[in-house]
Design a protein around this motif. Sequence first.
Motif, PDB file in Angstrom:
ATOM      1  N   LYS A 143       0.849  -1.191   0.000  1.00 19.99           N
ATOM      2  CA  LYS A 143       0.000   0.000   0.000  1.00 19.99           C
ATOM      3  C   LYS A 143       0.883   1.238   0.000  1.00 19.99           C
ATOM      4  O   LYS A 143       1.839   1.329   0.796  1.00 19.99           O
ATOM      5  CB  LYS A 143      -0.911   0.020   1.230  1.00 19.99           C
ATOM      6  CG  LYS A 143      -1.851   1.204   1.297  1.00 19.99           C
ATOM      7  CD  LYS A 143      -2.744   1.122   2.526  1.00 19.99           C
ATOM      8  CE  LYS A 143      -3.697   2.306   2.609  1.00 19.99           C
ATOM      9  NZ  LYS A 143      -4.560   2.221   3.821  1.00 19.99           N
ATOM     10  N   GLY A 144       0.581   2.207  -0.882  1.00 24.27           N
ATOM     11  CA  GLY A 144       1.371   3.425  -0.899  1.00 24.27           C
ATOM     12  C   GLY A 144       0.912   4.429  -1.930  1.00 24.27           C
ATOM     13  O   GLY A 144       0.055   4.142  -2.769  1.00 24.27           O
ATOM     14  N   THR A 145       1.503   5.615  -1.857  1.00 24.85           N
ATOM     15  CA  THR A 145       1.197   6.716  -2.768  1.00 24.85           C
ATOM     16  C   THR A 145       2.490   7.213  -3.405  1.00 24.85           C
ATOM     17  O   THR A 145       3.500   7.388  -2.713  1.00 24.85           O
ATOM     18  CB  THR A 145       0.528   7.883  -2.015  1.00 24.85           C
ATOM     19  OG1 THR A 145      -0.723   7.444  -1.472  1.00 24.85           O
ATOM     20  CG2 THR A 145       0.271   9.062  -2.942  1.00 24.85           C
ATOM     21  N   VAL A 146       2.444   7.425  -4.721  1.00 24.43           N
ATOM     22  CA  VAL A 146       3.590   7.962  -5.454  1.00 24.43           C
ATOM     23  C   VAL A 146       3.147   9.216  -6.189  1.00 24.43           C
ATOM     24  O   VAL A 146       2.159   9.196  -6.932  1.00 24.43           O
ATOM     25  CB  VAL A 146       4.156   6.930  -6.456  1.00 24.43           C
ATOM     26  CG1 VAL A 146       5.310   7.537  -7.250  1.00 24.43           C
ATOM     27  CG2 VAL A 146       4.611   5.668  -5.735  1.00 24.43           C
ATOM     28  N   VAL A 147       3.867  10.319  -5.972  1.00 21.33           N
ATOM     29  CA  VAL A 147       3.579  11.594  -6.613  1.00 21.33           C
ATOM     30  C   VAL A 147       4.688  11.883  -7.616  1.00 21.33           C
ATOM     31  O   VAL A 147       5.875  11.877  -7.259  1.00 21.33           O
ATOM     32  CB  VAL A 147       3.491  12.738  -5.585  1.00 21.33           C
ATOM     33  CG1 VAL A 147       3.199  14.068  -6.285  1.00 21.33           C
ATOM     34  CG2 VAL A 147       2.419  12.434  -4.533  1.00 21.33           C
ATOM     35  N   ILE A 148       4.310  12.123  -8.876  1.00 18.11           N
ATOM     36  CA  ILE A 148       5.277  12.434  -9.930  1.00 18.11           C
ATOM     37  C   ILE A 148       5.103  13.901 -10.310  1.00 18.11           C
ATOM     38  O   ILE A 148       4.046  14.296 -10.811  1.00 18.11           O
ATOM     39  CB  ILE A 148       5.076  11.534 -11.163  1.00 18.11           C
ATOM     40  CG1 ILE A 148       5.084  10.055 -10.759  1.00 18.11           C
ATOM     41  CG2 ILE A 148       6.160  11.804 -12.198  1.00 18.11           C
ATOM     42  CD1 ILE A 148       4.730   9.111 -11.891  1.00 18.11           C
ATOM     43  N   LEU A 149       6.131  14.708 -10.044  1.00 20.15           N
ATOM     44  CA  LEU A 149       6.080  16.146 -10.294  1.00 20.15           C
ATOM     45  C   LEU A 149       6.913  16.474 -11.524  1.00 20.15           C
ATOM     46  O   LEU A 149       8.085  16.083 -11.615  1.00 20.15           O
ATOM     47  CB  LEU A 149       6.614  16.912  -9.086  1.00 20.15           C
ATOM     48  CG  LEU A 149       5.921  16.637  -7.741  1.00 20.15           C
ATOM     49  CD1 LEU A 149       6.674  17.314  -6.608  1.00 20.15           C
ATOM     50  CD2 LEU A 149       4.473  17.119  -7.776  1.00 20.15           C
ATOM     51  N   HIS A 150       6.327  17.189 -12.478  1.00 24.32           N
ATOM     52  CA  HIS A 150       7.026  17.557 -13.717  1.00 24.32           C
ATOM     53  C   HIS A 150       7.243  19.068 -13.756  1.00 24.32           C
ATOM     54  O   HIS A 150       6.304  19.846 -13.524  1.00 24.32           O
ATOM     55  CB  HIS A 150       6.209  17.163 -14.942  1.00 24.32           C
ATOM     56  CG  HIS A 150       5.950  15.683 -15.069  1.00 24.32           C
ATOM     57  ND1 HIS A 150       4.946  15.052 -14.363  1.00 24.32           N
ATOM     58  CD2 HIS A 150       6.551  14.725 -15.821  1.00 24.32           C
ATOM     59  CE1 HIS A 150       4.950  13.759 -14.685  1.00 24.32           C
ATOM     60  NE2 HIS A 150       5.906  13.544 -15.558  1.00 24.32           N
ATOM     61  N   ASN A 151       8.460  19.494 -14.081  1.00 24.12           N
ATOM     62  CA  ASN A 151       8.729  20.929 -14.186  1.00 24.12           C
ATOM     63  C   ASN A 151       9.855  21.169 -15.188  1.00 24.12           C
ATOM     64  O   ASN A 151      10.599  20.260 -15.543  1.00 24.12           O
ATOM     65  CB  ASN A 151       9.079  21.518 -12.818  1.00 24.12           C
ATOM     66  CG  ASN A 151      10.360  20.937 -12.252  1.00 24.12           C
ATOM     67  OD1 ASN A 151      11.458  21.385 -12.586  1.00 24.12           O
ATOM     68  ND2 ASN A 151      10.237  19.920 -11.405  1.00 24.12           N
ATOM     69  N   GLY A 152       9.969  22.433 -15.635  1.00 23.81           N
ATOM     70  CA  GLY A 152      11.012  22.828 -16.576  1.00 23.81           C
ATOM     71  C   GLY A 152      10.426  23.303 -17.896  1.00 23.81           C
ATOM     72  O   GLY A 152       9.217  23.271 -18.110  1.00 23.81           O
ATOM     73  N   PRO A 153      11.280  23.758 -18.824  1.00 24.22           N
ATOM     74  CA  PRO A 153      10.798  24.253 -20.118  1.00 24.22           C
ATOM     75  C   PRO A 153      10.315  23.145 -21.045  1.00 24.22           C
ATOM     76  O   PRO A 153       9.513  23.400 -21.950  1.00 24.22           O
ATOM     77  CB  PRO A 153      12.014  24.980 -20.704  1.00 24.22           C
ATOM     78  CG  PRO A 153      13.182  24.447 -19.969  1.00 24.22           C
ATOM     79  CD  PRO A 153      12.706  24.052 -18.612  1.00 24.22           C
ATOM     80  N   ALA A 154      10.786  21.916 -20.880  1.00 23.58           N
ATOM     81  CA  ALA A 154      10.198  20.698 -21.441  1.00 23.58           C
ATOM     82  C   ALA A 154       9.988  20.644 -22.940  1.00 23.58           C
ATOM     83  O   ALA A 154       9.098  21.268 -23.497  1.00 23.58           O
ATOM     84  CB  ALA A 154       8.864  20.402 -20.767  1.00 23.58           C
ATOM     85  N   LEU A 155      10.789  19.827 -23.576  1.00 26.02           N
ATOM     86  CA  LEU A 155      10.497  19.261 -24.890  1.00 26.02           C
ATOM     87  C   LEU A 155      10.677  17.769 -24.637  1.00 26.02           C
ATOM     88  O   LEU A 155      11.772  17.224 -24.773  1.00 26.02           O
ATOM     89  CB  LEU A 155      11.473  19.799 -25.936  1.00 26.02           C
ATOM     90  CG  LEU A 155      11.109  19.582 -27.408  1.00 26.02           C
ATOM     91  CD1 LEU A 155       9.748  20.165 -27.732  1.00 26.02           C
ATOM     92  CD2 LEU A 155      12.174  20.164 -28.316  1.00 26.02           C
ATOM     93  N   PHE A 156       9.583  17.089 -24.261  1.00 26.82           N
ATOM     94  CA  PHE A 156       9.719  15.839 -23.526  1.00 26.82           C
ATOM     95  C   PHE A 156       8.642  14.843 -23.900  1.00 26.82           C
ATOM     96  O   PHE A 156       7.445  15.139 -23.856  1.00 26.82           O
ATOM     97  CB  PHE A 156       9.660  16.148 -22.030  1.00 26.82           C
ATOM     98  CG  PHE A 156       9.884  14.957 -21.134  1.00 26.82           C
ATOM     99  CD1 PHE A 156      10.919  14.070 -21.359  1.00 26.82           C
ATOM    100  CD2 PHE A 156       9.063  14.752 -20.039  1.00 26.82           C
ATOM    101  CE1 PHE A 156      11.129  12.984 -20.518  1.00 26.82           C
ATOM    102  CE2 PHE A 156       9.268  13.678 -19.193  1.00 26.82           C
ATOM    103  CZ  PHE A 156      10.305  12.789 -19.436  1.00 26.82           C
ATOM    104  N   ASP A 157       9.081  13.625 -24.257  1.00 28.52           N
ATOM    105  CA  ASP A 157       8.201  12.502 -24.585  1.00 28.52           C
ATOM    106  C   ASP A 157       8.415  11.425 -23.516  1.00 28.52           C
ATOM    107  O   ASP A 157       9.554  11.013 -23.280  1.00 28.52           O
ATOM    108  CB  ASP A 157       8.535  11.970 -25.981  1.00 28.52           C
ATOM    109  CG  ASP A 157       7.448  11.099 -26.570  1.00 28.52           C
ATOM    110  OD1 ASP A 157       6.391  10.944 -25.937  1.00 28.52           O
ATOM    111  OD2 ASP A 157       7.660  10.570 -27.685  1.00 28.52           O
ATOM    112  N   GLU A 158       7.328  10.942 -22.902  1.00 24.37           N
ATOM    113  CA  GLU A 158       7.463  10.170 -21.672  1.00 24.37           C
ATOM    114  C   GLU A 158       6.636   8.892 -21.701  1.00 24.37           C
ATOM    115  O   GLU A 158       5.536   8.842 -22.254  1.00 24.37           O
ATOM    116  CB  GLU A 158       7.000  11.046 -20.499  1.00 24.37           C
ATOM    117  CG  GLU A 158       7.034  10.382 -19.137  1.00 24.37           C
ATOM    118  CD  GLU A 158       6.442  11.278 -18.060  1.00 24.37           C
ATOM    119  OE1 GLU A 158       7.062  11.410 -16.995  1.00 24.37           O
ATOM    120  OE2 GLU A 158       5.355  11.846 -18.297  1.00 24.37           O
TER     121      GLU A 158
END
Length: 391
Positions: A143-158
């Motif tokens: 059991k758990g929680t994962v937070v994914i934070l995205h930042n920056g000027p970004a030219l990004f494929d994920e």
Amino acid sequence: MTTQKQSTNVLEPSKVSRADRFTSFASADFGRPQGREEEWRFTPMRRIRPLFEADAYAGAPQIDVRGPENVIVATVSREELVDPVVLAPGDYLAALAWEKFEETTEVIIPREVELDEPVYVTVTAGPELKAGRIVVKAETMSKGTVVILHNGPALFDETVEIEAGEGAQLSIVAVHEWDRDGVHASSHRVRAARNATLQHMIVTLGGDTVRINVDTDFTGPGADIRLNGLYFVDRGQHLEHRVFVYHSQPDCYSRVAYKGALQGKDARSVWIGDCLIGVDADNTDTYELNRNLILTEGAKADSVPNLEIENGEIEGAGHASATGRFDDEQLFYLMSRGVPPLEARRLVIRGFFAEILNSVGIPELQDRLIGQIEQELKDYDYAPDQSADSK
């Protein structure tokens, strides 16, 4: 790795199913999109085209992970890759992200471990074109929680692959706070095993052009997947969210709820919600919802829910979609009681987003998100004649 090939038989329109959609790990199998394809017709091709340049990808984004000591975190090079975790890419950019990532960040919650605080994964992407991959696994009965934070000027494929093992309870919150000129595409591929509960939330507040696909996979009865989304679109932004829920197992449950608010000239949101109930998915219970609030003239929201049912033995299935203007009656009621116009708008929008925000389950993150939305409101000069008619 295998490629799922398209059938050589031509299907009659009445027999075409979302279950037959094409997937592949090779971008060449999709062909470079032109914008006329159904899955690309809402996307501004000129703005997202920089992500199509296969030869320009170089390097990996910066990814930092912070969390409890009992979480396993690893960086795996492409050379060490054995197999993908969840599903295959469903469009050109998802396949390109798979081909071009150089390393994987893995976050694993071990068997029967219950986390007492969230894991934070921070992704920082610069203006140079990059691809990245994140894998989150909650093993059996964890059991758990994962937070994914995205930042920056970004030219990004994920690529983000998420798996909840048997009986696991996993919550994922992916927050996109890109700089104003960011261009981003992401493929979230989500799997829940027998009796697992997986809550998945997308929050999109930044960037110039953002397109996020979420695909689901049920691998055992009793699985529960809940997909929530929140987006705030400012002038000139294009924020696009596509969800595909495929019920292939019996006795499973799903809920989809996305809400967005838009303000300013050429603010544009797109939400596509597809749900397929397969022939073996007895006792399915599913519902999808999208709501959009138009705050000013010049903003536009496209909302397309689709429900396909191949099984008559289900508990329930439905969908709803609505796009409307800001409620002037609510605003008038508050202002007539001495609430200033900006504060009145803030209260109405906070109420509109309340249910989605509360599903985050992390008070400090909820406060941070609503604070950013309220700052967007402060930055815009609301004139009395700027309210738009329902779209």
